[in-house]
Scaffold this motif. Structure first.
Motif, short mmCIF file in Angstrom:
data_model
loop_
_atom_site.label_atom_id
_atom_site.label_comp_id
_atom_site.label_asym_id
_atom_site.label_seq_id
_atom_site.Cartn_x
_atom_site.Cartn_y
_atom_site.Cartn_z
N LEU A 125 45.27 37.07 39.56
CA LEU A 125 45.39 35.72 40.12
C LEU A 125 45.58 34.68 39.02
O LEU A 125 46.42 33.79 39.15
CB LEU A 125 44.14 35.38 40.95
N LEU A 126 44.82 34.81 37.94
CA LEU A 126 44.90 33.83 36.85
C LEU A 126 46.27 33.82 36.19
O LEU A 126 46.73 32.78 35.72
CB LEU A 126 43.82 34.13 35.80
N THR A 127 46.92 34.99 36.14
CA THR A 127 48.24 35.09 35.49
C THR A 127 49.36 35.08 36.52
O THR A 127 50.53 35.25 36.15
CB THR A 127 48.31 36.37 34.64
N GLU A 176 52.23 27.62 39.67
CA GLU A 176 53.21 27.98 38.65
C GLU A 176 53.50 29.48 38.63
O GLU A 176 52.68 30.30 39.05
CB GLU A 176 52.73 27.51 37.26
N ARG A 177 54.68 29.82 38.11
CA ARG A 177 55.10 31.22 38.00
C ARG A 177 54.48 31.85 36.75
O ARG A 177 54.09 31.15 35.82
CB ARG A 177 56.63 31.31 37.93
N PRO A 178 54.43 33.20 36.70
CA PRO A 178 53.85 33.88 35.53
C PRO A 178 54.47 33.46 34.21
O PRO A 178 53.75 33.27 33.22
CB PRO A 178 54.13 35.36 35.83
N ALA A 179 55.80 33.29 34.16
CA ALA A 179 56.45 32.90 32.91
C ALA A 179 56.03 31.51 32.46
O ALA A 179 55.85 31.25 31.26
CB ALA A 179 57.97 32.96 33.06
N ARG A 197 52.53 28.28 28.69
CA ARG A 197 51.43 27.34 28.46
C ARG A 197 50.41 27.90 27.46
O ARG A 197 49.56 27.17 26.97
CB ARG A 197 50.72 27.00 29.77
N GLY A 198 50.49 29.21 27.21
CA GLY A 198 49.58 29.80 26.22
C GLY A 198 48.53 30.73 26.79
O GLY A 198 47.58 31.09 26.09
#
Length: 253
Positions: free
Chosen positions: A50-52, A72-75, A80-81
């Motif tokens: 979920l976090l990623t 936001e999408r995974p990429a 963002r770091g």
């Protein structure tokens, strides 16, 4: 007081009526090593997904550096770091240790897919490659094919490729899984070393590892937060002791 780099608010995930993660509120302090633990099936890896954004939350928010990144999408999240490693070592087996790290660094040059460019154009990366290999203890293995590394050193290589992405927050999923005692000690020391100036959130089953390096621990059970605090606090919590003894046949923290 340390400021919070990552926060979740009532984070949840439902799969066809099954509540895998429910109302999880995480607060990860900047510069800390934060461990996510719990019995098998507690929802730890689902939380990481979920976090990623490998999974879309059914409800709740994910806040990183004060910004809502839930949609936001995974990429985008990676840029963002927030960089994640996986339970299974993910390296290129037939590239050398040096080449594996260099591939990870190429994304910073914007030349990852410029196959027509001369290999000489990558020399600019060699100094940084050497720095990363020294940081993870692989300087003497630069020319070794990854497939020939011992398992613990493969995980060290994976940490190096993760560091090459300049993570602000590293998510480590079971970094010592399947390791012998010597490799566990080596990787534990490595995690502690590379945490300097960085933040690490890790899922880990080995309680010796957790007790030795984690600043704060969140315990999950059946997808919900059961307890949170220092190792001493959670290991003395009767609910935590009962959860582990009940699910692991008498095992203790």
């Amino acid at each position: 007081m340390q400021d919070t780099i990552l926060k979740t608010v009532s984070l949840g995930k439902t799969f066809k009526g099954f509540q895998a993660v429910s109302d999880v509120n995480l607060n990860v302090a900047r510069g800390s090593i934060h461990a996510l633990i719990g019995p098998n099936g507690a929802g730890k890896t689902t939380c990481f997904n979920l976090l990623t954004k490998f999974l879309e939350p059914s409800n709740g928010q994910i806040i990183f550096n004060g910004l809502d990144i839930t949609k936001e999408r995974p990429a985008q999240i990676a840029r963002r770091g927030i960089i994640r490693s996986f339970q299974i070592s993910a390296v290129f087996p037939h590239l050398s240790v040096l080449e594996n790290v260099r591939v990870a660094l190429q994304q910073g040059l914007g030349s990852s897919f410029h196959f027509w460019k001369s290999g000489a154009s990558l020399k600019v990366l060699h100094e940084r490659v050497e720095e990363l290999l020294c940081e993870v203890g692989l300087a003497d293995f630069a020319d070794v094919e990854a497939v020939n590394l011992a398992y613990g050193r493969k995980r060290a290589l994976e940490v190096a490729t993760t560091l090459a992405m300049e993570p602000e927050l590293m998510l480590l999923d079971e970094p010592t899984q399947g390791m012998g005692h010597e490799d566990v000690e080596r990787v534990t020391e490595l995690i502690e070393r590379v945490s300097k100036g960085r933040t690490i959130l890790m899922v880990e089953h080995n309680m010796k590892v957790v007790s030795s390096i984690a600043n704060r621990i969140t315990v999950l059970q059946r997808g919900s937060v059961l307890a949170e605090g220092s190792y001493q606090e959670v290991s003395c919590n009767p609910l935590v002791v009962e959860a582990y003894m009940g699910s692991q046949g008498g095992g203790v923290l």
